[in-house]
Design a protein around this motif. Structure first.
Motif, PDB file in Angstrom:
ATOM      1  N   MET A  60      13.715   7.611  -0.092  1.00  0.00           N
ATOM      2  CA  MET A  60      13.730   6.514  -1.060  1.00  0.00           C
ATOM      3  C   MET A  60      14.106   7.015  -2.451  1.00  0.00           C
ATOM      4  O   MET A  60      14.889   6.377  -3.162  1.00  0.00           O
ATOM      5  CB  MET A  60      12.367   5.831  -1.091  1.00  0.00           C
ATOM      6  N   CYS A  88      13.007  -5.021  -1.097  1.00  0.00           N
ATOM      7  CA  CYS A  88      12.043  -4.491  -0.123  1.00  0.00           C
ATOM      8  C   CYS A  88      11.571  -5.564   0.844  1.00  0.00           C
ATOM      9  O   CYS A  88      10.751  -5.286   1.734  1.00  0.00           O
ATOM     10  CB  CYS A  88      10.843  -3.887  -0.851  1.00  0.00           C
ATOM     11  N   LEU A  93       4.947   0.711  -0.303  1.00  0.00           N
ATOM     12  CA  LEU A  93       6.023   0.460  -1.261  1.00  0.00           C
ATOM     13  C   LEU A  93       5.479   0.226  -2.666  1.00  0.00           C
ATOM     14  O   LEU A  93       6.073   0.661  -3.654  1.00  0.00           O
ATOM     15  CB  LEU A  93       6.860  -0.728  -0.801  1.00  0.00           C
ATOM     16  N   ALA A 141       7.196  -0.449  -6.281  1.00  0.00           N
ATOM     17  CA  ALA A 141       7.699  -1.789  -5.969  1.00  0.00           C
ATOM     18  C   ALA A 141       6.806  -2.852  -6.597  1.00  0.00           C
ATOM     19  O   ALA A 141       5.642  -2.595  -6.920  1.00  0.00           O
ATOM     20  CB  ALA A 141       7.765  -1.987  -4.452  1.00  0.00           C
TER      21      ALA A 141
END
Length: 238
Positions: free
Chosen positions: A174, A191, A198, A203
């Motif tokens: 990532m 996402c 995450l 995120a």
């Protein structure tokens, strides 16, 4: 107001507007159709994605809240920096797509079951061959230890799944993706659904309305022709 679930035609690729998605289950917009690459392209361009299990009909989703990763908000922890130094990984793109998607499928089958069923596997492998589904691979001494794959048709990389065989390897994939997208001035990572993993990487959750507005802005982005040519990503963690 009575909610309506749309049933897609097998012969055209028209989706209803995202705001018609059901409230329960949240975001279910339509069922049916097929997983042709033409339909997949149309879906992602409109902020819609497929998600269903092996023995279910094809289901298409546009949830009321969307998980996204802003490229400047990716969280690089001390432990992740240590993992780069410890593992000294090599990172490539699009050199082992089928290995990556198969590993993503297998990791979830082993743990909790997977939406990467045989139909999805076939569709995304075909999308990769057509040049709009991509993978990031993380290697250590020639062994594939982690990776991810997703769809990129404009300025948004729509993440589908990731896997790891060594701790932090999916995070390293990532991180490499974020830096690669930054180099090419892309917009953000979709996402799709939020999860603690995450969120720990930076995120956040935004409304469907905000997501679709950002997607419209990103639609003007032209993916550079050489961006996803199979290649090693040199100095990607600098």
């Amino acid at each position: 107001m009575t909610q309506q679930l749309f049933h897609l035609s097998a012969t055209d690729f028209v989706f209803p507007p995202c705001h018609f998605a059901l409230k329960d289950p949240d975001g279910l917009l339509a069922v049916g159709g097929c997983l042709s690459t033409a339909r997949l392209r149309r879906a992602y361009q409109q902020g819609i994605f497929p998600w269903f299990n092996e023995r279910e009909p094809i289901m298409w989703w546009a949830p009321s809240e969307r998980g996204i990763m802003e490229l400047d908000e990716f969280h690089i922890s001390r432990s992740l920096k240590k993992s780069v130094r410890k593992l000294a990984p090599d990172v490539t793109i699009n050199t082992a797509f089928e290995q990556v998607i198969t590993a993503c499928r297998q990791q979830r089958v082993d743990k909790e079951g997977t939406w990467i069923n045989k139909a999805m596997l076939k569709a995304y492998i075909q999308g990769h061959k057509e040049g709009f589904v991509h993978s990031v691979e993380v290697w250590q001494q020639g062994a594939l230890i982690g990776g991810l794959y997703g769809v990129m048709l404009n300025g948004v990389f729509c993440g589908e799944s990731m896997f790891y065989r060594t701790p932090d390897a999916s995070k390293l994939a990532m991180w490499a993706l974020v830096n690669w997208l930054k180099r090419h001035e892309a917009h953000f990572i979709d996402c799709q659904l939020e999860n603690p993993y995450l969120l720990s990487l930076g995120a956040k959750v935004i409304s469907r309305k905000e997501f679709l507005a950002k997607l419209r802005l990103a639609s003007h982005y032209q993916v550079p022709e050489t961006m996803w040519h199979p290649q090693p990503l040199r100095a990607i963690y600098d």
